[in-house]
Design a protein around this motif. Structure first.
Motif, PDB file in Angstrom:
ATOM      1  N   UNK A  86       0.833  -1.207   0.000  1.00 56.37           N
ATOM      2  CA  UNK A  86       0.000   0.000   0.000  1.00 56.37           C
ATOM      3  C   UNK A  86       0.866   1.256   0.000  1.00 56.37           C
ATOM      4  N   UNK A  87       1.918   1.243   0.824  1.00 55.40           N
ATOM      5  CA  UNK A  87       2.799   2.408   0.911  1.00 55.40           C
ATOM      6  C   UNK A  87       3.543   2.614  -0.401  1.00 55.40           C
ATOM      7  N   UNK A  88       4.048   1.530  -0.980  1.00 54.14           N
ATOM      8  CA  UNK A  88       4.786   1.682  -2.238  1.00 54.14           C
ATOM      9  C   UNK A  88       3.892   2.214  -3.351  1.00 54.14           C
ATOM     10  N   UNK A  89       2.648   1.758  -3.380  1.00 54.87           N
ATOM     11  CA  UNK A  89       1.732   2.290  -4.389  1.00 54.87           C
ATOM     12  C   UNK A  89       1.479   3.778  -4.163  1.00 54.87           C
ATOM     13  N   UNK A  90       1.414   4.181  -2.904  1.00 56.81           N
ATOM     14  CA  UNK A  90       1.246   5.602  -2.595  1.00 56.81           C
ATOM     15  C   UNK A  90       2.451   6.399  -3.067  1.00 56.81           C
ATOM     16  N   UNK A  91       3.646   5.843  -2.907  1.00 57.38           N
ATOM     17  CA  UNK A  91       4.857   6.522  -3.354  1.00 57.38           C
ATOM     18  C   UNK A  91       4.862   6.674  -4.874  1.00 57.38           C
ATOM     19  N   UNK A  92       4.386   5.652  -5.567  1.00 56.89           N
ATOM     20  CA  UNK A  92       4.328   5.752  -7.031  1.00 56.89           C
ATOM     21  C   UNK A  92       3.368   6.862  -7.457  1.00 56.89           C
ATOM     22  N   UNK A  93       2.293   7.024  -6.713  1.00 53.94           N
ATOM     23  CA  UNK A  93       1.336   8.091  -7.016  1.00 53.94           C
ATOM     24  C   UNK A  93       1.921   9.454  -6.706  1.00 53.94           C
ATOM     25  N   UNK A 106      11.444  13.061  -2.315  1.00 57.30           N
ATOM     26  CA  UNK A 106      11.519  12.092  -1.222  1.00 57.30           C
ATOM     27  C   UNK A 106      10.750  10.817  -1.568  1.00 57.30           C
ATOM     28  N   UNK A 107       9.633  10.949  -2.280  1.00 61.68           N
ATOM     29  CA  UNK A 107       8.865   9.767  -2.688  1.00 61.68           C
ATOM     30  C   UNK A 107       9.690   8.883  -3.616  1.00 61.68           C
ATOM     31  N   UNK A 108      10.425   9.506  -4.525  1.00 68.82           N
ATOM     32  CA  UNK A 108      11.263   8.745  -5.462  1.00 68.82           C
ATOM     33  C   UNK A 108      12.350   7.987  -4.715  1.00 68.82           C
ATOM     34  N   UNK A 109      13.001   8.641  -3.787  1.00 69.74           N
ATOM     35  CA  UNK A 109      14.074   7.977  -3.045  1.00 69.74           C
ATOM     36  C   UNK A 109      13.530   6.883  -2.131  1.00 69.74           C
ATOM     37  N   UNK A 110      12.395   7.144  -1.501  1.00 69.93           N
ATOM     38  CA  UNK A 110      11.799   6.132  -0.632  1.00 69.93           C
ATOM     39  C   UNK A 110      11.369   4.906  -1.430  1.00 69.93           C
ATOM     40  N   UNK A 112      12.737   3.864  -4.231  1.00 67.05           N
ATOM     41  CA  UNK A 112      13.955   3.155  -4.644  1.00 67.05           C
ATOM     42  C   UNK A 112      14.480   2.270  -3.522  1.00 67.05           C
ATOM     43  N   UNK A 113      14.439   2.780  -2.310  1.00 66.90           N
ATOM     44  CA  UNK A 113      14.971   2.026  -1.178  1.00 66.90           C
ATOM     45  C   UNK A 113      14.086   0.830  -0.805  1.00 66.90           C
ATOM     46  N   UNK A 114      12.780   0.940  -1.018  1.00 64.69           N
ATOM     47  CA  UNK A 114      11.854  -0.060  -0.482  1.00 64.69           C
ATOM     48  C   UNK A 114      11.316  -1.042  -1.503  1.00 64.69           C
ATOM     49  N   UNK A 115      11.383  -0.732  -2.779  1.00 64.91           N
ATOM     50  CA  UNK A 115      10.688  -1.544  -3.767  1.00 64.91           C
ATOM     51  C   UNK A 115      11.348  -2.900  -3.990  1.00 64.91           C
ATOM     52  N   UNK A 116      10.512  -3.865  -4.378  1.00 63.85           N
ATOM     53  CA  UNK A 116      10.978  -5.162  -4.840  1.00 63.85           C
ATOM     54  C   UNK A 116      10.501  -5.432  -6.269  1.00 63.85           C
ATOM     55  N   UNK A 117       9.968  -4.405  -6.889  1.00 66.66           N
ATOM     56  CA  UNK A 117       9.376  -4.534  -8.219  1.00 66.66           C
ATOM     57  C   UNK A 117      10.332  -3.960  -9.261  1.00 66.66           C
ATOM     58  N   UNK A 118      10.764  -4.784 -10.201  1.00 66.84           N
ATOM     59  CA  UNK A 118      11.708  -4.345 -11.225  1.00 66.84           C
ATOM     60  C   UNK A 118      11.138  -3.212 -12.075  1.00 66.84           C
ATOM     61  N   UNK A 119       9.827  -3.107 -12.144  1.00 64.22           N
ATOM     62  CA  UNK A 119       9.223  -2.031 -12.937  1.00 64.22           C
ATOM     63  C   UNK A 119       9.518  -0.661 -12.336  1.00 64.22           C
TER      64      UNK A 119
END
Length: 330
Positions: A86-93, A106-110, A112-119
């Motif tokens: 949920x948080x990662x989807x919020x960051x993408x938005x 800050x959303x972009x950096x967060x 990058x640090x947290x994602x597990x999705x190659x997309x």
């Protein structure tokens, strides 16, 4: 009438203690609210700023970190993973929403640090290459690609992701339309990925070390670019470093010249630090000489030379006990 009254009332409203305020302490600021403008005799709409959110966060940090119930909770089994998704989807938005550029950064950096999705790696690459994006966002995307480094084997990305990231970062460094900081972050991010999976070719460790050496021959308006290149060189695998690289660094420390160019204190200091990372026992004398030299050698270079000796001592413990540590203690 004093012009300070609306500002004071605004602060009271933000603090949740203004008369008639219906917002609880732990509720985020609403999209907008009204502040009475007594001079004009009417209501005036004031948009909530980025600073208002910072104020709210600092007011509620203790409650949130202590586990106070948020407005929305994802219950049941797998709640932790669901919350992260949920948080990662919020960051993408957030990284595309019309917010303050600092929030998107800050959303972009967060992400990058947290994602597990190659997309998301592809998303960062596109942001970095998009001239319509703000400077802060492109800087965040550059360093964000380096933040895709993973130490947990279970979270490592496929090798193709790192190959594409390195290629995008090398292209960004070469692109003079980027600001100096974006280019410097791109170079540093390449170093951050030095221990991740790679493929043979232009982004292999050997090829990248050669690429760094060639870029150090360039002439740049900002010294930050060569500093970043030196830092990245120090992060490359030792087996890709040649005596030529160490000689280049030794001359920068000893003579204040990097290849054919005279260099100032920042570059000279970083040359010493890099030599400490990739140097061998044969480079110890250069660093000792730098520590002894008083004329034409600044305290910053002295400090870097001392740190570099400590790094070499750490990688050669037997020699450190026999010679380096006693000499440094004198």
């Amino acid at each position: 009438m004093s012009t300070r009254r609306p500002t004071l009332l605004l602060c009271l409203l933000l603090a949740g203690i203004g008369a008639g305020s219906a917002r609880s302490d732990d509720a985020p600021p609403p999209p907008a609210f009204d502040v009475p403008d007594r001079g004009a005799g009417r209501q005036r709409t004031v948009a909530v700023s980025f600073e208002d959110w910072v104020f709210w966060w600092h007011r509620n940090t203790d409650r949130l970190e202590a586990g106070a119930a948020p407005a929305q909770r994802i219950p049941g089994k797998g709640a932790h993973a669901a919350l992260h998704a949920h948080v990662r989807q919020s960051l993408r938005t957030l990284d595309t929403a019309p917010h303050h550029q600092a929030i998107r950064m800050e959303a972009i950096r967060a992400l990058a640090r947290s994602t597990d999705d190659a997309r998301d790696a592809t998303r960062l690459t596109r942001i970095l290459a998009d001239p319509k994006r703000g400077v802060l966002e492109r800087e965040a995307a550059a360093i964000g690609l380096g933040m895709l480094r993973r130490s947990d084997p279970a979270r490592v990305f496929p090798v193709a992701v790192y190959t594409a990231a390195r290629g995008a970062l090398m292209t960004a460094f070469e692109d003079s339309s980027h600001g100096a900081k974006t280019r410097a972050f791109a170079a540093l991010a390449i170093g951050m990925l030095a221990d991740q999976a790679y493929e043979d070719g232009e982004t292999s460790p050997e090829a990248i070390t050669t690429w760094i050496g060639e870029r150090l021959k360039g002439h740049y308006a900002s010294p930050d670019l060569k500093v970043a290149l030196l830092m990245t060189l120090g992060l490359q695998p030792r087996e890709t470093i040649s005596p030529r690289h160490r000689t280049m660094l030794a001359e920068a420390v000893r003579q204040g010249r990097l290849l054919e160019d005279a260099v100032g204190d920042p570059l000279r200091s970083h040359a010493a630090l890099t030599l400490g990372r990739i140097g061998t026992l044969s480079d110890v004398d250069v660093l000792k000489q730098a520590l002894r030299q008083r004329r034409g050698m600044s305290k910053n270079v002295h400090r870097s030379a001392a740190i570099a000796l400590g790094r070499i001592a750490r990688t050669h413990p037997e020699a450190a006990r026999g010679e380096l540590v006693p000499w440094m203690l004198q």
